[in-house]
Motif scaffolding. Structure first.
Motif, short mmCIF file in Angstrom:
data_model
loop_
_atom_site.label_atom_id
_atom_site.label_comp_id
_atom_site.label_asym_id
_atom_site.label_seq_id
_atom_site.Cartn_x
_atom_site.Cartn_y
_atom_site.Cartn_z
N GLN A 187 -13.13 -33.61 43.33
CA GLN A 187 -13.66 -32.73 42.28
C GLN A 187 -13.77 -33.49 40.96
OE1 GLN A 187 -10.65 -29.75 42.55
NE2 GLN A 187 -11.71 -28.57 44.15
N SER A 188 -12.77 -34.31 40.67
CA SER A 188 -12.76 -35.06 39.41
C SER A 188 -13.99 -35.95 39.30
CB SER A 188 -11.50 -35.92 39.32
OG SER A 188 -10.34 -35.12 39.32
N ARG A 239 -8.03 -22.68 41.31
CA ARG A 239 -8.81 -23.31 42.38
C ARG A 239 -8.86 -22.45 43.63
NH1 ARG A 239 -5.00 -25.27 45.86
NH2 ARG A 239 -2.94 -25.78 45.00
N VAL A 252 -6.24 -26.88 35.79
CA VAL A 252 -6.55 -26.41 37.14
C VAL A 252 -5.24 -26.11 37.85
CG1 VAL A 252 -7.62 -26.96 39.36
CG2 VAL A 252 -8.66 -27.78 37.23
N HIS A 268 -5.11 -31.56 36.48
CA HIS A 268 -4.86 -30.92 37.77
C HIS A 268 -3.38 -30.57 37.89
CE1 HIS A 268 -8.80 -31.51 39.61
NE2 HIS A 268 -8.83 -32.73 39.10
N ASP A 285 -4.84 -36.74 37.08
CA ASP A 285 -4.75 -36.31 38.47
C ASP A 285 -3.47 -36.78 39.16
OD1 ASP A 285 -5.17 -35.45 41.03
OD2 ASP A 285 -6.73 -36.91 41.49
N ALA A 304 -8.63 -32.80 44.90
CA ALA A 304 -8.65 -32.80 43.44
C ALA A 304 -9.39 -34.02 42.91
CB ALA A 304 -7.23 -32.75 42.88
N SER A 332 -0.79 -34.07 46.99
CA SER A 332 -1.44 -33.42 48.12
C SER A 332 -1.13 -34.11 49.43
CB SER A 332 -2.97 -33.42 47.92
OG SER A 332 -3.47 -34.75 47.98
#
Length: 323
Positions: free
Chosen positions: A216-217, A184, A163, A139, A207, A213, A234
């Motif tokens: 999603q992982s 994304r 990503v 990510h 990550d 994220a 984030s």
């Protein structure tokens, strides 16, 4: 000397002030270093905000990663001892923790080899046991931490999925060597990863973002896969459903690289030797997207905090010798 100081916590562009101060005085076991290049890291922004794991006394100088010169002329990389950080002409570091700067890298690149690449090496090899032939998903693959993981993954023989957020960052990720790049903002990350892996998912997921994220992982990690929790850029710390990890048979592993400084410092030296060799082979080369003067450091830290940069920004004091 000139140094950036933080007198109160807040956004970097608002609380960092350039001042004329006396050079720091090293304590026991410490050395005074002439800064040649200091790289901007997300923790610098967290330090300014008062949100980092450590809270140095005010005022302090941020800058946690430098390439510098010792008084006897050695070129080294180091993590400055706060409150005397690297966004200054001189910094202080523990003598025992100095590492030789790789000859294959210039000053800005050498500084960038430290935190991001050590974190990547420990995360991928020590914590996740990444093997050649496995699939690695990264990510924020165009960022400072992510770009290091991409290069280290390729060097280890993995297939790398990156990503990113935006077309510009997608171009950077491709140039870094990602086998598959997912934007994304324009694609469904979960569907794209499943398509790229034939529905199997990624063996290792790196990550540094957290939040969405991580969610999603958990949906794209392969059987017996490993999700490496590196950070929360984030701003959202996820609460994983452990029953999901049980049912799907995957591991969630944390990585706090700084702990190795006290728990097992010999491993940091070993890692540096591995990274130096990879740099000499040309297998890794830190992505330094910008080199700015000391007076532009506050703006650089703010842009990293806002997530609008790629790779690393290097701050080069006028007395430095970055090439």
């Amino acid at each position: 000397m000139q140094a950036w100081q933080v007198h109160e916590n807040g956004e970097p562009s608002e609380v960092m002030r350039l001042a004329e101060v006396e050079p720091p005085t090293p304590g026991d076991g410490q050395v005074l270093l002439k800064v040649r290049a200091a790289n901007v890291n997300f923790p610098d922004a967290l330090l300014c905000r008062g949100q980092y794991q450590i809270t140095p006394p005010l005022p302090f100088t941020p800058g946690v990663e430098i390439c510098a010169e010792t008084e006897d002329g050695r070129r080294v990389i180091a993590n400055p001892v706060l409150p005397h950080g690297g966004f200054a002409e001189y910094a202080v570091a523990d003598a025992a923790a100095l590492l030789p700067a790789p000859e294959a890298l210039d000053d800005a690149e050498a500084a960038a080899l430290h935190i991001g690449y050590q974190t990547g090496w420990f995360g991928l090899h020590r914590r996740a046991g990444l093997q050649a032939g496995e699939t690695l998903l990264v990510h924020a693959a165009a960022g400072g931490v992510g770009s290091a993981a991409v290069q280290l993954g390729k060097a280890a023989g993995a297939t790398v999925i990156g990503v990113v957020g935006g077309a510009d960052k997608a171009a950077v990720a491709r140039a870094l060597g990602c086998d598959v790049v997912i934007d994304r903002r324009a694609e469904d990350v979960i569907a794209a990863v499943k398509e790229a892996t034939g529905g199997r998912g990624a063996d290792v997921i790196y990550d540094p973002v957290g939040g969405q994220a991580y969610a999603q992982s958990a949906k794209v990690v392969a059987f017996e896969g490993r999700i490496v929790v590196v950070g929360f850029a984030s701003g959202q710390i996820p609460s994983p459903a452990l029953n999901h990890a049980l049912v799907k048979n995957y591991s969630i592993v944390g990585l706090h690289w700084g702990l190795y400084n006290t728990k097992n410092p010999k491993l940091i030296q070993h890692c540096h030797e591995q990274l130096t060799e990879l740099a000499a082979q040309g297998a890794i080369k830190p992505l330094v997207s910008e080199r700015v003067q000391l007076g532009e450091a506050a703006d650089a830290v703010q842009r990293v905090a806002d997530g609008v940069t790629t790779g690393r920004i290097a701050v080069v004091p006028e007395n430095g010798a970055a090439v």
